[in-house]
Design an enzyme around this catalytic site. Structure first.
Site, PDB file in Angstrom:
ATOM      1  N   GLY A 167       0.835  -1.142  -0.052  1.00  0.00           N
ATOM      2  CA  GLY A 167      -0.001   0.024   0.009  1.00  0.00           C
ATOM      3  C   GLY A 167       0.808   1.110   0.075  1.00  0.00           C
ATOM      4  O   GLY A 167       0.372   2.181  -0.656  1.00  0.00           O
ATOM      5  N   GLU A 212       2.450  -8.296  -2.640  1.00  0.00           N
ATOM      6  CA  GLU A 212       1.131  -8.773  -2.336  1.00  0.00           C
ATOM      7  C   GLU A 212       0.775 -10.486  -2.751  1.00  0.00           C
ATOM      8  O   GLU A 212       0.518 -11.000  -2.024  1.00  0.00           O
ATOM      9  CB  GLU A 212      -0.140  -8.138  -3.076  1.00  0.00           C
ATOM     10  CG  GLU A 212      -0.417  -6.840  -2.277  1.00  0.00           C
ATOM     11  CD  GLU A 212       0.469  -5.563  -2.521  1.00  0.00           C
ATOM     12  OE1 GLU A 212       0.044  -4.215  -2.047  1.00  0.00           O
ATOM     13  OE2 GLU A 212       1.637  -5.839  -3.198  1.00  0.00           O
TER      14      GLU A 212
END
Length: 280
Positions: free
Chosen positions: A125, A148
């Site tokens: 993020g 991720e």
């Protein structure tokens, strides 16, 4: 009225400062967790940035991190707890989020420039946040990664289309599908989402100097230009131009005092004195 007294309530996970006229500096302040974004920090960013958008005396925001990291992304410990306890799913969270990760990664309603001063590593993020900033200044030792796929989750807060546009399909695929880190120089030269790479001690000062240079320009012109850049990401050429020319932000520019001041200053061979933009 003093700007400091107007800042919305927030926790010590976010430092709020005003280092230059018209400039807001936000520092993610969870150095022990590499500035991973908690629910509280996300809430702080949401309320302070909402206020920033509405405050006419503030024209630019600079985002940085406290300590050795810029932002490690989402707090995965909290995410795992949410999974274990059956709380809101990530799909629902993404779909219901107006501004995306850290209230920045999909922030489409602000026409004020956002500058990232990447003082250290950015993961997940944290990279999504960076990709929605208008100017990115990175430390020589900064590392960027979208890991991720290594955690069984998904980079879905806006980075995929933005990175594909910046780097092209193949290079975006390399970063997203492998999940491996890239250096600040690679992020600048290969993946093309970093503007400048500087010595660690110069990251914040360089970012603030960029902010200072922007404040020398008409805030009406700057904000309308940013709107045009945002529309270019959403629409084809003609639609983007037409929508931009007829927008409220453009109307404010053409009917405002700063366009008159800028033209008069040019004719009179003097430096313009800009006014704060009126609220839309």
């Amino acid at each position: 009225m003093n700007l400091s007294s107007q800042v919305p309530p927030h926790s010590d996970q976010l430092k709020v400062e005003f280092p230059l006229e018209h400039v807001l500096l936000l520092t993610l302040n969870r150095p022990d967790r590499l500035n991973a974004v908690s629910r509280q920090l996300n809430s702080d960013l949401t309320s302070v940035l909402r206020w920033f958008d509405e405050e006419p005396r503030l024209w630019i925001v600079v985002i940085t991190g406290q300590g050795r990291a810029f932002c490690a992304g989402a707090d995965l410990n909290v995410w795992q707890q949410d999974q274990m306890q059956g709380r809101i799913t990530e799909q629902e969270s993404v779909a219901s989020s107006l501004h995306g990760f850290a209230a920045i990664s999909r922030r489409h309603t602000s026409y004020k420039p956002i500058i990232a001063a990447v003082n250290g590593s950015a993961y997940g993020g944290g990279v999504e946040l960076v990709l929605n900033c208008d100017v990115v200044i990175a430390s020589e030792d900064a590392v960027f990664a979208l890991p991720e796929v290594k955690r069984g989750v998904l980079a879905v807060q806006g980075v995929i289309p933005r990175l594909a546009k910046a780097a092209g399909h193949q290079l975006a695929s390399e970063m997203l599908l492998l999940g491996n880190p890239v250096s600040a120089v690679q992020a600048r030269d290969r993946f093309r989402f970093v503007n400048a790479v500087v010595e660690p001690s110069n990251v914040l000062s360089t970012a603030l100097d960029v902010a200072r240079q922007i404040t020398l320009n008409s805030p009406d012109s700057v904000q309308s230009t940013k709107e045009g850049l945002m529309l270019a990401q959403k629409h084809h050429f003609e639609e983007a131009v037409r929508t931009h020319s007829l927008s409220l932000v453009s109307k404010r520019l053409y009917n405002g005092e700063n366009v008159k001041e800028g033209l008069a200053a040019f004719v009179e061979k003097r430096r313009p004195t800009w006014r704060n933009p009126s609220k839309l």
